[in-house]
Design a protein around this motif. Structure first.
Motif, PDB file in Angstrom:
ATOM      1  N   ASP A 108      -5.260   1.947  -3.365  1.00 38.29           N
ATOM      2  CA  ASP A 108      -5.632   0.775  -2.576  1.00 38.29           C
ATOM      3  C   ASP A 108      -6.986   0.228  -3.021  1.00 38.29           C
ATOM      4  O   ASP A 108      -7.724   0.876  -3.772  1.00 38.29           O
ATOM      5  CB  ASP A 108      -5.689   1.141  -1.096  1.00 38.29           C
ATOM      6  CG  ASP A 108      -4.308   1.207  -0.460  1.00 38.29           C
ATOM      7  OD1 ASP A 108      -3.318   0.909  -1.154  1.00 38.29           O
ATOM      8  OD2 ASP A 108      -4.229   1.557   0.735  1.00 38.29           O
TER       9      ASP A 108
ATOM     10  N   ASN B  76      -5.723  -4.570   1.576  1.00 32.15           N
ATOM     11  CA  ASN B  76      -5.355  -5.098   0.252  1.00 32.15           C
ATOM     12  C   ASN B  76      -5.075  -6.591   0.323  1.00 32.15           C
ATOM     13  O   ASN B  76      -5.374  -7.333  -0.622  1.00 32.15           O
ATOM     14  CB  ASN B  76      -4.136  -4.363  -0.281  1.00 32.15           C
ATOM     15  CG  ASN B  76      -4.434  -2.920  -0.687  1.00 32.15           C
ATOM     16  OD1 ASN B  76      -5.588  -2.552  -0.869  1.00 32.15           O
ATOM     17  ND2 ASN B  76      -3.392  -2.115  -0.815  1.00 32.15           N
TER      18      ASN B  76
ATOM     19  N   SER C  69       0.858  -1.182   0.000  1.00 33.99           N
ATOM     20  CA  SER C  69       0.000   0.000   0.000  1.00 33.99           C
ATOM     21  C   SER C  69       0.895   1.233   0.000  1.00 33.99           C
ATOM     22  O   SER C  69       1.964   1.231   0.607  1.00 33.99           O
ATOM     23  CB  SER C  69      -0.909   0.032   1.236  1.00 33.99           C
ATOM     24  OG  SER C  69      -1.560   1.296   1.370  1.00 33.99           O
TER      25      SER C  69
END
Length: 771
Positions: free
Chosen positions: A345, A291, A281
């Motif tokens: 993201d 994520n 990220s």
């Protein structure tokens, strides 16, 4: 077909002097890709796992010792290196600059766990390698020192490792937060690592590198529980929570911060392979954890999902060609589909050029824009073979960057959301204009025009203040002035084109005038583009073959840059004295004797054919200029010369840096038989095909290219038809391709010197060709 093993079998057959059976041509495009192409020589590509436009590029690093500060290891890896340092999660594909290599992981076995890589004399965690294989989304290698088989795959925001450890031996991982591509003292400003209650390890680092400051975060989950760990700082004279010492910091904490961190993770003896799932990220550790959860499944599930994504992306172009050419083209297409990479993201958040976190609404943020390279062919290619939504993401990412830029201008060369100020021009402008002129949906083109004008009217950037006042960039006030003058003029022309489409006539006329500024740096007496001083005189002494960084030209010389007015070739041809003299000058460029010239000091100068330099971008359109002079058969001959000498299905197979896909996109277009000499014109200049047949799905419609009679002997175009009707001009339009249909070539052994020779048959030029 495993690419590496096939190469070994071929080599064994050749050494034995035996005749080899014909290799079957893979039917699926994904099986024709060889990720090792370009990983040696000047290509600067990496062989590891990546999804199309993925945030994660999980690949081996072989840059050890002095190589950690060397241009040749810009991707962290060279195919010929015998030793692997580890596997890191971020890499550029073919860049001419070195950086990234974040969060290196390497497996270790046994009781003693080294925390240093070692060298030829001192053992460490690095290992010799054997049995490498790679395909899109997958990489594997045997690390012979620990006896571990290592496999890598990647999704959009995750990378997954799988390590098969020897039975009965203690399994460990070393996570090195110190390792980075192109290392130097002070590059890593800060880093951190910690274990969360659920066993996930998270961390971060802040880097003062090519883009500054660059922040990156990770989250790491394991398929087996940890049995122990050590977090260590190797920085001298540290201070952590009351502990001060000259060497290593505390080793039993659950979290640690500093500038030189390394982690040892222990798993004991394992009954089955260890899987390590890592998410990245640019926002924060919580973003990395989210994520991690956004792409569920184990190694095999992620690999299968990414393989399908690559199958779909590569399947946008279906090619019939001999095996080696097919491998070259599909590998080129593969390399064209890595950047710009996802930067937002899963929840839409992204870190911008202002170093603040922003919400992404209605688009996915992308970064890694090598715009000086990719505006030429890669982005025009993506407008044809990628969905409109993806192309809109690219444009909207550029516009979002402009809105959040401290300078209020579009990116120049951006990655990780940060500006590097590398190269010249404001080439986000032609990328955006090309998309809008092709009416790609999902873009506010009126807002885009405002952002384009803001970038073109920003006086502090690259001599623009003088350019707007004098009509050229003066060399005594700004380096690389000749190149900047002509590149600004082309960018200005694309602004004028979009402004006119939107009905903004005042802006169109203002930038049409600026688009003619290339003339102010062109010396008709010598026939070359030259740098002028503020007093109007050309700088002397003048050597059209000289290449020096920071001189009159950008990574080139007068031979290459004198052709860069893609929007006004007819205007330049008139200054040269007409078609015949233009053709003579083009021939002189390709046939130039370089035997007494030394370019070894210039890293980016490679792939020379005379003064044509295919290994760098300023030359990429030049072979097509014979079409503009009414002699397309000469373009056809030069393209054969370039393709055969500059592209090979080997690790050394790229003549220069792939530059985030531009070198590869050139081959894809050229193989199809046409090329976007002037993005923004909505035209593709016809060369000659290098495939027997190709099909593209564009906007849901099938466009086919057929080359009847194509062979090594039949290298010239005899006739061309479009949808069954004779095509007498040397270009096709974007609208014709998007409408679907068939472009058919009949190839022959001798030039057809009557086809597409007249002024009316030539591609676009701002100045009309004389009839």
């Amino acid at each position: 077909m495993m690419i590496r093993l096939t190469r070994l079998a071929i080599a064994a057959g050749l050494l034995a002097g035996t005749a080899l059976p014909a290799q079957p041509v893979p039917s699926d495009p994904i099986d024709a890709v060889d990720p090792f192409i370009g990983t040696s020589g000047e290509g600067h590509t990496f062989p590891g796992a990546v999804a199309p436009f993925g945030m994660v590029q999980l690949s081996p690093d072989t840059h050890v010792g002095a190589a950690r500060q060397t241009y040749d290891w810009a991707a962290g890896y060279r195919h010929e290196d015998p030793v692997i340092l580890g596997f890191s999660h971020t890499h550029f594909s073919g860049a001419g600059h070195s950086d990234l290599g974040d969060f290196l992981v390497i497996p270790v076995t046994g009781d003693a766990v080294p925390l240093e890589p070692g060298d030829a004399k001192t053992p460490g965690f690095r290992s010799h390698k054997a049995d490498e294989v790679a395909s899109p989304g997958y990489y594997a290698v045997t690390l012979t020192d620990p006896g571990v088989r290592a496999e890598m795959t990647a999704g959009t925001r995750v990378g997954v490792h799988r390590y098969a450890f020897p039975a009965g031996k203690a399994a460990h991982l070393v996570v090195d937060l110190r390792s980075i591509i192109y290392d130097y003292p002070g590059k890593i400003l800060w880093s951190s690592v910690r274990i969360r209650p659920d066993g996930i390890i998270t961390g971060s680092r802040e880097v003062r590198g090519w883009a500054t400051p660059r922040r990156i975060f990770f989250a790491m989950r394991f398929s087996a529980p940890l049995t122990g760990h050590r977090f260590v700082s190797t920085e001298e004279n540290i201070l952590y929570k009351g502990f001060k010492g000259p060497g290593r910091g505390p080793e039993t904490l659950d979290s640690l911060s500093g500038r030189a961190l390394v982690a040892q993770l222990d798993f004991g003896a394992l009954a089955k392979p260890l899987e390590v799932k890592v998410a990245l990220s640019g926002v924060d550790e919580d973003g990395a954890i989210a994520n991690l959860g956004s792409e569920p499944g184990d190694f095999d599930a992620v690999r299968a999902h990414t393989r399908k994504a690559w199958t779909d992306a590569l399947g946008a172009v279906r090619i019939d060609a001999p095996g080696p050419m097919r491998t070259n083209i599909y590998t080129a297409l593969y390399h064209s589909l890595m950047a710009p990479s996802v930067w937002g993201d899963a929840d839409g958040r992204w870190r911008g050029p202002d170093d603040q976190v922003h919400e992404g609404r209605g688009f996915t943020m992308h970064s890694t824009f090598s715009l000086w390279d990719t505006f030429r062919a890669e982005h025009p290619l993506l407008t044809l073979i990628q969905p409109a939504a993806k192309n809109a993401d690219f444009v909207n990412s550029l516009l979002a960057s402009q809105k959040t830029s401290p300078f209020g201008i579009l990116p120049v060369w951006q990655f990780a959301g940060k500006e590097t100020w590398t190269m010249i021009g404001y080439h986000a402008v032609p990328l955006i204009a090309d998309a809008c002129l092709k009416r790609i949906k999902g873009i506010d083109c009126a807002a885009a025009l405002r952002a384009m004008v803001a970038s073109a009217d920003y006086p502090p950037y690259g001599g623009l203040g003088d350019y707007m006042k004098l009509g050229y960039v003066p060399i005594d006030r700004e380096p690389e002035a000749a190149s900047k003058t002509v590149e600004y003029a082309y960018d200005d022309w694309t602004i004028a084109r979009l402004a006119r489409q939107l009905g903004d006539i005042a802006t169109a006329e203002r930038f049409d005038k600026r688009a003619q500024n290339w003339r102010n740096s062109f010396d008709a007496k010598t026939g070359f583009l030259r740098a002028r001083k503020a007093d109007g005189t050309f700088r002397t002494p003048f050597d059209p073959t000289a290449i020096n960084y920071g001189s009159d030209y950008t990574e080139g010389n007068a031979w290459q840059y004198s052709w860069f007015m893609p929007h006004d070739q007819a205007g330049m041809f008139r200054l040269l004295g007409g078609d015949a003299k233009t053709v003579a000058k083009l021939d002189a460029m390709f046939d130039y004797d370089n035997s007494k010239i030394d370019y070894s000091h210039a890293e980016d100068i490679s792939g020379l054919i005379g003064q044509y330099i295919h290994g760098n971008e300023p030359s990429h359109h030049v072979a097509y200029l014979y079409d503009y002079a009414g002699q397309p058969w000469r373009t056809q001959a030069r393209l054969k010369q370039i393709v055969e000498s500059q592209y090979k299905p080997t690790p050394e197979g790229l003549a220069g840096n792939d530059d985030l896909g531009q070198m590869s996109a050139w081959l894809v277009f050229t193989a199809l038989g046409f090329y976007p000499v002037t993005p923004g014109s909505n035209q593709y200049v016809i060369g000659r095909p290098f495939v027997e047949k190709a099909e593209m799905m564009v906007d849901g419609k099938r466009f086919s290219v057929v080359a009847d009679g194509l062979s090594d002997a039949n290298a010239y175009v005899g006739t061309v038809t479009l949808n069954g009707k004779p095509l007498a001009r040397s270009y096709v339009t974007d609208a014709e391709i998007r409408a679907g249909g068939e472009l058919r070539f009949t190839m022959q052994a001798t030039p057809n010197k009557a086809w597409a020779t007249g002024a009316e048959a030539r591609p676009y030029s701002m100045t009309p060709f004389k009839r």
